[in-house]
Enzyme design. Structure first.
Site, PDB file in Angstrom:
ATOM      1  N   LEU A  67       0.816  -1.210   0.000  1.00  0.00           N
ATOM      2  CA  LEU A  67       0.000   0.000   0.000  1.00  0.00           C
ATOM      3  C   LEU A  67       0.851   1.261   0.000  1.00  0.00           C
ATOM      4  CD1 LEU A  67      -2.715  -1.012   2.623  1.00  0.00           C
ATOM      5  CD2 LEU A  67      -2.954  -0.974   0.141  1.00  0.00           C
ATOM      6  N   GLY A  68       2.049   1.168   0.555  1.00  0.00           N
ATOM      7  CA  GLY A  68       2.919   2.339   0.644  1.00  0.00           C
ATOM      8  C   GLY A  68       4.161   2.019   1.440  1.00  0.00           C
ATOM      9  N   GLY A  80       7.600   4.082   3.870  1.00  0.00           N
ATOM     10  CA  GLY A  80       8.182   5.278   4.470  1.00  0.00           C
ATOM     11  C   GLY A  80       9.496   4.927   5.117  1.00  0.00           C
ATOM     12  N   GLY A  81      10.018   5.846   5.942  1.00  0.00           N
ATOM     13  CA  GLY A  81      11.288   5.593   6.598  1.00  0.00           C
ATOM     14  C   GLY A  81      11.228   4.426   7.570  1.00  0.00           C
ATOM     15  N   VAL A  92       3.979  -0.809   4.172  1.00  0.00           N
ATOM     16  CA  VAL A  92       2.624  -1.152   4.598  1.00  0.00           C
ATOM     17  C   VAL A  92       1.990  -2.027   3.523  1.00  0.00           C
ATOM     18  CG1 VAL A  92       0.346  -0.289   5.223  1.00  0.00           C
ATOM     19  CG2 VAL A  92       2.376   1.012   5.876  1.00  0.00           C
ATOM     20  N   ASP A 141       2.178  14.869  15.433  1.00  0.00           N
ATOM     21  CA  ASP A 141       2.427  14.695  13.998  1.00  0.00           C
ATOM     22  C   ASP A 141       1.117  14.694  13.215  1.00  0.00           C
ATOM     23  OD1 ASP A 141       4.121  14.475  11.805  1.00  0.00           O
ATOM     24  OD2 ASP A 141       4.094  12.292  11.825  1.00  0.00           O
TER      25      ASP A 141
END
Length: 410
Positions: free
Chosen positions: A97-98, A100-101, A105, A215
């Site tokens: 799905l994606g 990041g650092g 996911v 955040d």
């Protein structure tokens, strides 16, 4: 002849008794074996379960995390790595799905239910700390506007969190996409603004803990199939005591454009830091633009541009053109007013989120004139982290590519 018959009957009766005793003995032994097997299986499963919890507890405690778990409050279901691999088709690229650092996911399926699985990168130190934070908080948070975590996996080097799956992904995929932004009419945008505000009020004062998210941003607002919002990603959240209202840190983490000035420059954060982030988010939802350099005001970011237009009685010009004319002008301008109150330079001047909810609910509630915000000129939507050097005073940080200005409204 008769005596012979009686002799046969006696032998048959004796044999029947022996057969019955044999059958009873077999049944007793069988039941005993089954009980032993069941007891062994129960003990084995219990031992495995305890072992997983010990692994989870060991993981939480390894770096002296501020709040340790114990078996009584570790309410998060635990899954083994094999189950996670099966749920995601062995972490197939088609299920991604994606990323990041922190890692990747994946979309998965557990017991016939769609889930989102955050798989921590083995080399991500920041991600480990964030995952620990979420595990500590998750069992204590329940609200319709907060994303639900369904479980976790802590097995050797593998560490994962399992969330409810939200098919419409994040808010930024709508409001910053020229093609999809028009799908959000004013009614939907207002409900999203109101839902975010209610979720933050829960974190700040209505939950079992007082939590500062730290955040809040468009990419951390997720949308379900009915476009109901869920605040996500509590990896950077901080827990406050009942009477605590503020704190300082030498490790400033967050995202450019959403951080309150006192937090970005001095490491000072409070519930008013989240209020500032909410104000930025509100203005982004209304304008359909990120809080970066604005094309009509190259020297100002979105917050600066909105303030400039407001001070010149032109606030209506910042409203997203994709809304057309299908919106109540007074309601939208009121929301812009509330947003500017939330991004004021001084944290003292910003309203509490409970007051923001009251303003959104009551059109007749008085709104005080907003003061000028501190404008932060920086690259939008870039994650920021800074720690103080040994030569800096405690509680201050150095930030590259950040400028604070205080332009005066005309």
């Amino acid at each position: 002849m008769i005596s012979h018959i009686f002799l046969l009957l006696a032998r048959h009766t004796k044999n029947d008794r022996r057969s019955k005793k044999l059958i009873v003995a077999i049944v007793i032994v069988s039941v005993a074996v089954m009980i032993c097997i069941a007891t062994f299986a129960f003990c084995l499963l219990r031992r495995i379960r305890k072992g997983r919890y010990r692994a989870l507890l060991s993981f939480i405690r390894t770096s002296h995390f501020e709040e340790s778990l114990n078996e009584k409050n570790a309410e998060l279901p635990l899954f083994d790595f094999g189950t996670m691999a099966e749920a995601t088709n062995n972490f197939s690229a088609d299920n991604k799905l994606g990323q990041g650092g922190f890692g990747h996911v994946y979309k998965g399926s557990l017991k016939g239910k769609e889930v989102a699985i955050k798989k921590l990168s083995k080399s991500s130190c920041q991600g480990i700390q964030e995952l620990k934070n979420e595990i500590t908080l998750i069992a204590k948070l329940q609200h319709r506007n907060l994303v639900r975590i369904l479980g976790c996996c802590v097995e050797k080097e593998e560490k994962m969190l399992i969330y409810e799956y939200l098919p419409n992904k994040s808010l930024d995929s709508f409001i910053f996409d020229g093609g999809k932004r028009s799908l959000l009419d004013w009614g939907m945008r207002y409900e999203i603004i109101y839902g975010i505000a209610r979720g933050i009020v829960y974190l700040h004062q209505d939950s079992r803990l007082r939590i500062i998210h730290r955040d809040l941003k468009a990419s951390n607002i997720l949308l379900d199939a009915e476009m109901n919002l869920k605040i996500s990603d509590f990896g950077m959240a901080r827990i406050f005591g009942v009477d605590q209202v503020e704190d300082n840190t030498n490790r400033v983490v967050g995202t450019y454009g959403y951080m309150a000035p006192e937090y970005a420059m001095q490491g000072h954060f409070s519930i008013k830091s989240d209020v500032y982030s909410f104000g930025v988010l509100l203005l982004e939802i209304i304008t359909g633009r990120r809080n970066g350099s604005h094309p009509q005001s190259p020297n100002l970011n979105l917050v600066g541009h909105v303030w400039d237009q407001w001070a010149n009685d032109k606030a209506i010009e910042v409203i997203d053109p994709s809304l057309g004319s299908c919106y109540p002008t007074c309601d939208v301008l009121r929301c812009i007013h509330i947003g500017l109150m939330c991004v004021q330079d001084s944290a003292i001047d910003r309203p509490k989120m409970s007051a923001v909810v009251a303003m959104l609910e009551n059109d007749s509630a008085h709104l005080s004139p907003p003061k000028q915000p501190a404008f932060i000129i920086m690259r939008a939507n870039q994650t920021f982290e800074s720690a103080t050097s040994s030569t800096e005073p405690e509680g201050t940080v150095s930030i590259n590519e950040v400028t604070f200005t205080m332009p005066h409204g005309r």
